[in-house]
Design a protein around this motif. Structure first.
Motif, PDB file in Angstrom:
ATOM      1  N   LEU A 104      56.459  28.621  -6.556  1.00 62.74           N
ATOM      2  CA  LEU A 104      56.095  29.981  -6.141  1.00 62.74           C
ATOM      3  C   LEU A 104      54.916  30.499  -6.943  1.00 62.74           C
ATOM      4  O   LEU A 104      54.029  31.165  -6.404  1.00 62.74           O
ATOM      5  N   SER A 105      54.917  30.204  -8.245  1.00 62.80           N
ATOM      6  CA  SER A 105      53.794  30.648  -9.078  1.00 62.80           C
ATOM      7  C   SER A 105      52.501  29.976  -8.642  1.00 62.80           C
ATOM      8  O   SER A 105      51.456  30.625  -8.515  1.00 62.80           O
ATOM      9  N   SER A 150      51.443  31.442  -5.225  1.00 63.20           N
ATOM     10  CA  SER A 150      50.837  32.769  -5.338  1.00 63.20           C
ATOM     11  C   SER A 150      49.415  32.669  -5.862  1.00 63.20           C
ATOM     12  O   SER A 150      48.493  33.299  -5.341  1.00 63.20           O
ATOM     13  N   SER A 151      49.233  31.864  -6.916  1.00 58.07           N
ATOM     14  CA  SER A 151      47.898  31.724  -7.504  1.00 58.07           C
ATOM     15  C   SER A 151      46.920  31.101  -6.520  1.00 58.07           C
ATOM     16  O   SER A 151      45.782  31.570  -6.374  1.00 58.07           O
ATOM     17  N   PHE A 190      59.065  31.849  -0.328  1.00 47.74           N
ATOM     18  CA  PHE A 190      57.719  31.309  -0.136  1.00 47.74           C
ATOM     19  C   PHE A 190      57.000  32.037   1.000  1.00 47.74           C
ATOM     20  O   PHE A 190      55.821  32.380   0.892  1.00 47.74           O
ATOM     21  N   ARG A 225      55.575  35.329  -0.085  1.00 46.99           N
ATOM     22  CA  ARG A 225      54.310  35.197  -0.830  1.00 46.99           C
ATOM     23  C   ARG A 225      53.164  34.872   0.122  1.00 46.99           C
ATOM     24  O   ARG A 225      52.074  35.444   0.017  1.00 46.99           O
ATOM     25  N   ALA A 251      52.184  37.949   2.187  1.00 44.47           N
ATOM     26  CA  ALA A 251      51.418  38.932   1.420  1.00 44.47           C
ATOM     27  C   ALA A 251      49.973  38.482   1.244  1.00 44.47           C
ATOM     28  O   ALA A 251      49.030  39.283   1.359  1.00 44.47           O
ATOM     29  N   ALA A 252      49.778  37.183   0.966  1.00 42.85           N
ATOM     30  CA  ALA A 252      48.415  36.673   0.790  1.00 42.85           C
ATOM     31  C   ALA A 252      47.627  36.743   2.098  1.00 42.85           C
ATOM     32  O   ALA A 252      46.452  37.134   2.109  1.00 42.85           O
TER      33      ALA A 252
END
Length: 511
Positions: A105-106, A109-110, A247, A250, A253-254
């Motif tokens: 997830l990190s 997101s990145s 997931f 995320r 949102a992106a």
């Protein structure tokens, strides 16, 4: 506990061991009574020197439980103590899975937030989903009419974007997901119902398990994600479904941020078209050139502006405007746009500079903006080989005229600010340009450019005049470039105001 003699025969089991190995028989060979991992461990324990020095205890499954085996060797016999590690192993596996999912997830997101390009964001989301969540993934953007934008990806392969007409109702739960409703549990979806368009090329084997997850956005759904696992793989668990929803949140949102940025960039570009300085050219046999440098290099608009409005009819008189709005940046640019639009509407009155200024002044006084502006107007008309000019300054520096003998004259026009007083008082003068002569209009960002050896001296009008004296016979574009270049060199890296320069040149016969 179970005991084996030096010959490898099982000689004893306690009650707990019989529950684990109900078919074990005393006297039979141990290797035929226990799983292979324990039989191999027994061989190593018997022949080890010294015995029982393994760094890690042997371990493996017996039935549906998981055990660690700890040997005790005594006079050739081996006592095996089996410790049930099923719960600990499950806890360790759950912790490992949680760490891995947190890392995924990190990373997602990145990676997703590193791009604001919508197609690229869709490709990245589909590829990450196929790599970490399933064997293949399909990302569906909100439908545009009857067509959908699809991004297919499979593990180890590239993401492929297509746009096609599909029946979204053919995938159970997809219609609801695209509307932002909660996902349908994977166990409710029959893999046989998945249509061919939702299966990426190169997907091996029939579909065995499916997840359809919505992509929540900012206020409106950002699309949906279909995850596919082949029949040879384990079906999606409830934990994996929950992870897929995290997931998808995320990714949604992106994608929503990327779409919002794209929409805002499109709106900004559309609105800026009328605020950017125009590209100038030769009009009715007269050369025009302009250059604009905003106060901050990362900005494209500000408080300085110029325009050339070609005249129609037999007179073919062109109206030239150069102005400077108080302040800089976006606020000044907004008022700049209003002034330019108002002047464009007043073009039928271009013969009377005084009337144009008064009408513009009235418009600014009734505006919510409290800023004022300075203007320089020039009506340009070519007659034979000479260019006739009518020049009016309203609170602005008078234009400078470069003659063929190298002298630089200041036009004798003066006036008051626009948007500050009830009326505008201005004086209009007439002059003419011979072939090769130039009339230069400029803003105070040029003469007040602070620089020099110590960085605290104005460029000034004297240096501007000396620079123009070297521009005799130059085309309008060359004159503008020279003035801006010298002002920029004088500035160095220092701060400056908006800088605008515009040249009106009577071309020589060679041009």
């Amino acid at each position: 506990m179970l005991v084996s003699d030096r010959h490898g025969r099982l000689v004893r089991l306690n009650d707990a061991a019989r529950l684990v190995l109900p078919d074990a028989v005393n006297g039979a060979r141990l290797s035929a009574q226990v799983p292979a991992w324990l039989a191999d461990a027994h061989q190593r324990a018997v022949f080890a020197s010294p015995p029982g020095t393994a760094a890690e205890a042997p371990h493996g499954a017996i039935g549906d439980r998981y055990f660690e085996a700890h040997p005790t060797v005594s006079e050739g016999d081996v006592v095996w103590w089996l410790v049930d590690a099923t719960d600990r192993r499950q806890a360790e596996r759950a912790l490992s899975d949680a760490r891995r999912r947190s890392e995924v997830l990190s990373q997602a997101s990145s990676t997703l937030l590193s791009t604001l390009n919508v197609p690229r964001c869709m490709e990245v989301a589909a590829s990450l989903a196929a790599e970490h969540l399933a064997d293949a993934a399909v990302l569906i953007a909100p439908p545009q009419g009857r067509r959908c934008s699809l991004t297919h990806a499979r593990r180890g392969g590239p993401a492929v974007r297509t746009s096609r007409q599909v029946d979204i109702a053919g995938v159970p739960g997809l219609t609801e997901a695209l509307q932002g409703y909660p996902p349908v549990p994977a166990r409710w979806i029959n893999p046989d119902d998945i249509p061919d368009w939702a299966i990426p090329d190169g997907f091996t084997g029939p579909v065995g398990s499916v997840i359809v997850a919505p992509l929540p956005g900012h206020g409106v759904p950002a699309g949906a994600l279909i995850l596919l696992r082949s029949s040879t793989e384990q079906a999606f668990t409830e934990g994996e479904e929950g992870f897929a929803r995290l997931f998808a949140a995320r990714a949604g949102a992106a994608l929503s941020a990327a779409r919002l940025y794209t929409e805002q960039a499109t709106i900004t570009a559309t609105l800026m078209q009328d605020l950017l300085p125009p590209t100038l050219r030769t009009v009715h046999g007269v050369e025009y050139a302009g250059s604009y440098r905003p106060a901050k290099d990362h900005e494209r608009i500000g408080g300085d502006f110029y325009d050339v409005h070609p005249g129609a009819g037999p007179a073919e008189e062109t109206l030239v405007v150069l102005g400077d709005v108080a302040g800089k940046g976006l606020d000044a640019a907004v008022l700049t746009g209003k002034i330019r639009n108002t002047l464009h509407a007043l073009l039928p009155l271009a013969e009377d500079h005084q009337q144009i200024l008064n009408l513009l002044n009235s418009a600014l006084l009734t505006s919510r903006h409290t800023r004022f502006a300075t203007l320089a107007l020039a009506s340009v008309h070519r007659r034979d080989d000479r260019v006739r000019l009518r020049l009016t300054s309203a609170g602005h520096m008078p234009p400078l005229i470069v003659r063929t003998d190298g002298t630089v004259e200041e036009a004798g026009t003066r006036g008051t600010l626009v948007g500050a007083l009830p009326t505008v008082t201005a004086r209009t003068v007439e002059t003419a340009l011979a072939p090769g002569e130039t009339c230069l209009l400029y803003t105070d960002g040029i003469t007040e450019a602070r620089g020099g050896p110590l960085g605290d001296e104005f460029f000034g009008e004297d240096r501007l005049r000396r620079a123009l004296a070297d521009c005799v016979g130059m085309p309008a574009e060359a004159v503008v470039e020279r003035v801006q270049m010298l002002a920029a060199q004088w500035l160095g890296t220092g701060r400056h105001d908006d800088m605008a320069v515009m040249a009106v040149t009577a071309p020589t016969p060679a041009r």
